[in-house]
Scaffold this motif. Structure first.
Motif, PDB file in Angstrom:
ATOM      1  N   ALA A 171      28.773  15.369 -77.047  1.00 54.84           N
ATOM      2  CA  ALA A 171      27.910  16.569 -77.033  1.00 54.84           C
ATOM      3  C   ALA A 171      27.452  16.790 -75.600  1.00 54.84           C
ATOM      4  N   GLY A 213      15.351  10.762 -69.565  1.00 56.76           N
ATOM      5  CA  GLY A 213      16.098  11.469 -70.605  1.00 56.76           C
ATOM      6  C   GLY A 213      15.262  11.704 -71.861  1.00 56.76           C
ATOM      7  N   CYS A 214      15.814  12.568 -72.700  1.00 61.34           N
ATOM      8  CA  CYS A 214      15.125  12.914 -73.953  1.00 61.34           C
ATOM      9  C   CYS A 214      15.077  11.714 -74.891  1.00 61.34           C
ATOM     10  N   MET A 215      16.148  10.895 -74.859  1.00 66.57           N
ATOM     11  CA  MET A 215      16.174   9.790 -75.813  1.00 66.57           C
ATOM     12  C   MET A 215      15.118   8.741 -75.505  1.00 66.57           C
ATOM     13  N   TYR A 266      21.622  13.961 -85.011  1.00 67.67           N
ATOM     14  CA  TYR A 266      22.286  13.315 -83.865  1.00 67.67           C
ATOM     15  C   TYR A 266      22.189  11.798 -83.998  1.00 67.67           C
ATOM     16  N   ILE A 269      15.123  18.003 -84.907  1.00 66.80           N
ATOM     17  CA  ILE A 269      15.658  18.658 -83.701  1.00 66.80           C
ATOM     18  C   ILE A 269      15.441  20.143 -83.981  1.00 66.80           C
ATOM     19  N   ASN A 291      21.680  19.059 -83.370  1.00 64.41           N
ATOM     20  CA  ASN A 291      22.993  18.459 -83.163  1.00 64.41           C
ATOM     21  C   ASN A 291      23.224  17.551 -84.368  1.00 64.41           C
ATOM     22  N   ASN A 310      12.381  16.928 -81.140  1.00 65.28           N
ATOM     23  CA  ASN A 310      13.394  16.892 -80.082  1.00 65.28           C
ATOM     24  C   ASN A 310      13.818  18.348 -79.847  1.00 65.28           C
ATOM     25  N   VAL A 329      15.689  19.451 -77.083  1.00 64.72           N
ATOM     26  CA  VAL A 329      16.499  19.336 -75.865  1.00 64.72           C
ATOM     27  C   VAL A 329      17.411  20.545 -75.608  1.00 64.72           C
ATOM     28  N   SER A 369      14.545  17.269 -72.243  1.00 62.02           N
ATOM     29  CA  SER A 369      15.116  16.798 -70.975  1.00 62.02           C
ATOM     30  C   SER A 369      15.920  17.937 -70.366  1.00 62.02           C
ATOM     31  N   SER A 389      19.104  17.404 -69.695  1.00 65.89           N
ATOM     32  CA  SER A 389      20.479  16.897 -69.855  1.00 65.89           C
ATOM     33  C   SER A 389      21.463  17.956 -70.332  1.00 65.89           C
ATOM     34  N   LYS A 390      20.990  18.950 -71.069  1.00 64.71           N
ATOM     35  CA  LYS A 390      21.936  19.930 -71.631  1.00 64.71           C
ATOM     36  C   LYS A 390      22.159  21.106 -70.682  1.00 64.71           C
ATOM     37  N   ARG A 411      19.275  11.833 -65.741  1.00 65.30           N
ATOM     38  CA  ARG A 411      18.400  11.147 -66.704  1.00 65.30           C
ATOM     39  C   ARG A 411      16.935  11.552 -66.522  1.00 65.30           C
TER      40      ARG A 411
END
Ligand code: PLP
Length: 476
Positions: free
Chosen positions: A118, A182-184, A208, A253, A258, A286, A288, A316, A318-319, A326
């Motif tokens: 993803a 990062g989001c995670m 996800y 999410i 996702n 989430n 993101v 984050s 990241s996308k 990160r």
């Protein structure tokens, strides 16, 4: 072994199929005449005829007597969407570690057509601009890399994040935000701040696999809640689950789940926040992919309806800017002090140089312009891939219609096992993500997730191959 080249007529058919898929030839357009194409391409008339015949067989074009070949008008009925999910009604221990690690190993292989991640399309990230910013920052002050940046993280970045949220009715201040890697990491810290091992967490289903793995790593149990492919978590099902289980936290999410691409309607977001607040249950949101909406209007976040500090908003860059830097963040509401401390105990703080780079990019880099461009591109690529699924997969297939993000969730005919398909696809040098990964209780045996961030001739061919494999497996 030397690669086996496709016959010329197939190569030509692929080339034309790509021109149709990417909009050069539109439904109803006349294709070049056989004679003209034969002269242009220096190929025999019979090769051209064979290519056109193959395109006819694929349902892409039609021959009109005395007139020539035309792109078929899109009578291509859309495939239906998958139904709302129906997970097991009791909590499950999560154990998807081995399968996930196996699938993740293939992500780095450049010889595969990567439909299994993803990750965003690298051509749609502002990498060159970011590199210039990093180089300039490192020159300005070499000491940047030699120091810690303790939680809550770089102030100029937190100011940028807070400012961007004012527009959305979410009044965050820089002090409300903790920068994460990062989001995670934001999700991980939020779960640690709100739950103890053994607790039950209500989650959307499918979700996800990174979220499921975080639950697994923390010894939390997942209670999977039916989730609609367009509207996200079912509020009725969640209400029922709360009445029958000691739920410690809820995870969604909210915008462009996702793998579903679902976006919880803003009114449902308000009701979700109110329902959970009534029971004093924290919501870990989430968000993101929020910036990747295809419509005119940016969706709200659940956090904007939070009156009790119970929503922990995780996100984050990241996308849309860079997954590799990160840089993420969390607005943890009433759990801020706990999250800040947990961030410190996890890794002291996030790297200062990348935080500064993202902050400067947000201040000066034309982020809004960039977002407008990638939203258009992702909307187009998602649509092209979903048309290709419609064209090449058996008619019993179902596919989501996401209104943002860049993944498609495909329900295959009942007989098709997604793990077996994954293995066969890998032999054909294609990756995908088997549905099993998106549930704690092995729900989605005949589903796959496809990455629709990019579109190319290779991807079009890969989808055709996948469609053939699915067709074979469905008939057995
Ligand atoms: C829903 C969702 N959350 C989080 C992540 C990972 O975010 P990050 O790289 O910021 O940790 C992904 C990546 O695929 C994702 O799809």
């Amino acid at each position: 072994m030397p690669a086996v080249r496709e016959p010329l007529y197939e190569q030509l058919a692929d080339e034309i199929a790509h021109l149709i898929a990417s909009g050069t030839f539109r439904p109803g357009d006349r294709l070049p005449s056989v004679r003209k194409l034969s002269q242009q391409k220096r190929l025999s008339i019979s090769t051209i005829l064979q290519a056109y015949l193959q395109l006819e067989n694929r349902g892409l074009i039609e021959a009109r007597p005395q007139s020539g070949y035309y792109v078929r008008r899109a009578s291509e009925a859309e495939l239906p969407e998958p139904a709302i999910s129906s997970p097991r009604p009791d909590p499950s221990q999560v154990s998807i570690q081995e399968l996930t690690m196996m699938v993740l190993r293939d992500i780095k292989n450049p010889n595969l057509v990567q439909l299994g991640t993803a990750l965003p399309n690298p051509d749609l990230l502002p990498s060159a601009k970011l590199s210039r910013i990093v180089a300039a920052l490192a020159r300005e002050d070499e000491r940047l890399a030699n120091t810690y940046d303790l939680p809550p993280g770089l102030e100029s970045l937190r100011i940028q994040i807070a400012q961007r949220h004012v527009e959305t009715g979410c009044n965050l201040t820089p002090a409300d935000i903790v920068i994460t890697s990062g989001c995670m990491e934001a999700v991980d810290l939020s779960l640690r701040a709100t739950c103890q091992p053994g607790d039950i967490v209500a989650i959307e289903s499918p979700i996800y696999f990174g979220m499921l793995q975080t639950l697994q790593a923390q010894g939390l149990k997942a209670l999977e809640i039916p989730t609609h492919p367009r509207d996200g978590i079912s509020l009725d099902a969640l209400r029922f689950a709360i009445a029958h289980n000691p739920i410690r936290a809820c995870v969604v999410i909210s915008n462009f789940n996702n793998p579903l691409g679902s976006c919880i309607p803003d009114e449902n977001k308000r009701q979700l926040v109110e329902m959970l607040a009534h029971h004093e249950i924290p919501l870990i949101e989430n968000a993101v992919s929020t910036e990747l909406y295809f419509s005119e209007q940016r969706p709200a976040v659940c956090k904007s309806f939070d009156r009790k500090g119970l929503v922990l908003l995780c996100s984050s860059f990241s996308k849309d800017i860079s997954p590799g830097y990160r840089v993420g963040w969390v607005a943890p509401g009433r759990f801020r002090a706990e999250v800040e401390w947990l961030k410190y105990t996890a890794n002291i703080g996030s790297a200062p140089l990348v935080q500064m780079a993202i902050a400067r990019y947000l201040e000066t880099g034309g982020y809004d312009h960039h977002l407008r461009r990638i939203r258009r591109e992702y909307a187009r690529n998602v649509s092209l891939m979903s048309q290709a699924v419609t064209r090449y997969f058996p008619p019993e297939t179902r596919v989501t219609r996401p209104s943002g993000g860049f993944v498609l969730w495909v329900q295959l005919p009942e007989k098709v096992d997604s793990l077996e398909l994954y293995k066969r696809a890998l032999r054909a040098r294609i990756t995908l993500t088997p549905g099993y990964l998106f549930s704690a209780s092995q729900q989605f045996r005949n589903f796959i997730r496809l990455n629709a961030a990019a579109w190319s001739l290779d991807i079009e061919r890969a989808l055709r191959t996948l469609g053939l494999l699915v067709g074979e497996m469905a008939r057995k």
